[in-house]
Design an enzyme around this catalytic site. Structure first.
Site, short mmCIF file in Angstrom:
data_model
loop_
_atom_site.label_atom_id
_atom_site.label_comp_id
_atom_site.label_asym_id
_atom_site.label_seq_id
_atom_site.Cartn_x
_atom_site.Cartn_y
_atom_site.Cartn_z
N ARG A 45 0.85 -1.19 0.00
CA ARG A 45 0.00 0.00 0.00
C ARG A 45 0.88 1.24 0.00
NH1 ARG A 45 -1.41 1.83 4.58
NH2 ARG A 45 -2.24 -0.08 5.46
N TYR A 98 -16.17 17.38 -15.80
CA TYR A 98 -16.45 15.95 -15.91
C TYR A 98 -17.52 15.57 -14.87
CZ TYR A 98 -15.81 10.93 -15.49
OH TYR A 98 -16.02 9.58 -15.42
N ASP A 170 -6.97 18.78 -14.86
CA ASP A 170 -7.28 17.42 -15.31
C ASP A 170 -6.85 17.34 -16.77
OD1 ASP A 170 -8.49 15.16 -16.37
OD2 ASP A 170 -10.26 15.31 -15.08
N LYS A 195 -8.18 6.26 -19.72
CA LYS A 195 -8.44 6.73 -21.08
C LYS A 195 -7.19 6.54 -21.94
CE LYS A 195 -12.20 7.73 -18.92
NZ LYS A 195 -12.46 9.02 -18.28
C1 PLP Z 1 -12.95 9.45 -17.03
C2 PLP Z 1 -12.56 10.78 -16.53
C3 PLP Z 1 -12.32 10.99 -15.16
C4 PLP Z 1 -12.54 9.92 -14.12
O1 PLP Z 1 -11.66 8.87 -14.26
P1 PLP Z 1 -12.00 7.36 -13.78
O2 PLP Z 1 -10.75 6.65 -14.13
O3 PLP Z 1 -13.20 6.91 -14.53
O4 PLP Z 1 -12.27 7.43 -12.31
C5 PLP Z 1 -11.91 12.25 -14.77
N1 PLP Z 1 -11.74 13.24 -15.66
C6 PLP Z 1 -11.96 13.08 -16.97
C7 PLP Z 1 -11.77 14.22 -17.90
C8 PLP Z 1 -12.38 11.85 -17.45
O5 PLP Z 1 -12.62 11.70 -18.76
#
Ligand code: PLP
Length: 381
Positions: A45, A98, A170, A195
């Site tokens: 962890r 998001y 982000d 992604k």
């Molecule tokens: C998918 C996404 C998230 C969240 O990510 P997860 O891996 O699904 O928790 C946050 N910000 C953006 C822009 C995203 O496309």
């Protein structure tokens, strides 16, 4: 050294065996010679060699000094909030946020006395008005999901710092192959590695990068205290995805541009959102801060109804109807009834998510085939 070479060679071969692929250290604990005397790892962890290889790698990719890997993108965002904010503090966040981040900020953190304000961060004057002495964090995405709005990261970093706040970006949509927010003045960057970084629609993961030693120390503390860590196997998958990130992003962007240009001239299409089009409202800002314009294209229909959008997203054959984005296979999604359902209708409309808005994650098939697929699906609308 060029970026792609740097990335590939920032992935270490195993010092113990010479294995060219990072080994998956599938272990919970590590044998110690004496209490506290060990090889830098005591419990997975707290730290794990496979996760560490990924954390070091994302730090290099984002031109930061410290990287951290989490169980999801939202776990990464959650950690930043816990690191930066206390009860009574305020987040100023982008309005076109998001959906999952909206839910986390407005439905979880508001319970703990953290205030959230949503503003259009494309408009710096509007953003400036939102600051109060309690504002500790400005939170933006650029490009945004799903309407691909672009915010000027450098200008917003300056504004945030002037008001004593930190800027979190982000960077999921742009990826570090295209944009490096830390270089533009941001304090912390997060990714949903689910992604493009993973890139193959086969995992859920999140990453955080910073260059601030103080922030890094707190993030490390929260990561260990909350335990939202990424597993060794998933860390390995993300590393493997990153090996081809540059190559993929180049092709995603080329394909997306072809798709966007086709949609722009189609008689049934109302608006096309793609930062690479000169018609995009923030095209110049995108050009200034991004190397590629990304693989996401959104568009609305002249028949602006949920029914019209539904008939389109159920008629495509190559574009599979699914949430998520950034994988090899093309996907389509209807934000108003899928990813952005948790955002109140009024706020959704305000940020440009009309009933017929469709988001495409343009994959790595031949652009010609993708265009043909959309052409046949549009006939059904
Ligand atoms: C998918 C996404 C998230 C969240 O990510 P997860 O891996 O699904 O928790 C946050 N910000 C953006 C822009 C995203 O496309």
């Amino acid at each position: 050294m060029k970026e792609q070479t740097k990335i590939i060679h920032s992935i270490p071969s195993d010092p113990l065996t010479g294995a060219i692929s990072v080994p998956i250290y599938q272990t919970s604990t590590f044998v110690q010679e004496a209490p506290g005397v060990h090889k830098g790892f005591d419990y997975s962890r707290t730290n794990n060699p496979t996760r560490k290889a990924l954390e070091d790698l994302i730090a290099v990719l984002e031109s930061g000094t410290h990287g951290f890997a989490f169980a999801s993108g939202l776990a990464a965002i959650d950690t930043v909030v816990k690191t930066v904010l206390s009860a009574g503090d305020e987040i100023v966040a982008i309005d076109d946020i998001y959906g999952g981040a909206f839910r986390l900020f407005s439905m979880v953190y508001s319970q703990f006395g953290v205030n959230i304000k949503y503003v259009n961060t494309q408009d710096l004057a509007e953003l400036e008005k939102a600051f109060t002495p309690q504002t500790k964090l400005v939170w933006i995405e650029s490009p945004t999901n799903p309407t691909l709005k672009i915010s000027d990261i450098e200008a917003i970093a300056n504004l945030a710092h002037k008001h004593g706040a930190l800027l979190g970006v982000d960077n999921t949509f742009a990826t570090p192959a295209s944009q490096n927010p830390l270089k533009l003045g941001a304090d912390v960057v997060i990714h949903s590695a689910t992604k493009y970084l993973g890139g193959h629609s086969d995992l859920i993961a999140g990453l955080v990068v910073t260059s601030s030693p103080e922030l890094a120390e707190k993030i490390k503390f929260i990561q260990n205290a909350s335990g939202n860590i990424l597993s060794p196997f998933d860390s390995w998958l993300v590393i493997r995805g990153i090996e081809t990130l540059h190559l993929r992003m180049k092709q995603h962007a080329l394909n997306a541009f072809e798709v966007a240009r086709f949609l722009e001239t189609h008689p049934k299409v109302k608006n096309v959102y793609y930062p690479g089009l000169t018609s995009h409202i923030n095209h110049e800002v995108a050009k200034k801060q991004q190397r590629y314009f990304g693989g996401i294209v959104s568009f609305s229909l002249k028949t602006d109804t949920i029914d019209a959008a539904t008939s389109l997203v159920t008629s495509t054959k190559l574009f599979k109807l699914a949430e998520s984005l950034g994988g090899v296979k093309s996907l389509c999604c209807h934000p108003a009834s899928m990813t952005h359902k948790s955002i109140p209708a009024e706020m959704r409309q305000q940020s440009g998510i009309s009933d017929s808005l469709i988001r495409l994650s343009v994959g790595l098939e031949e652009a010609e085939d993708l265009v043909a697929d959309l052409a046949q699906a549009l006939q059904n609308v």
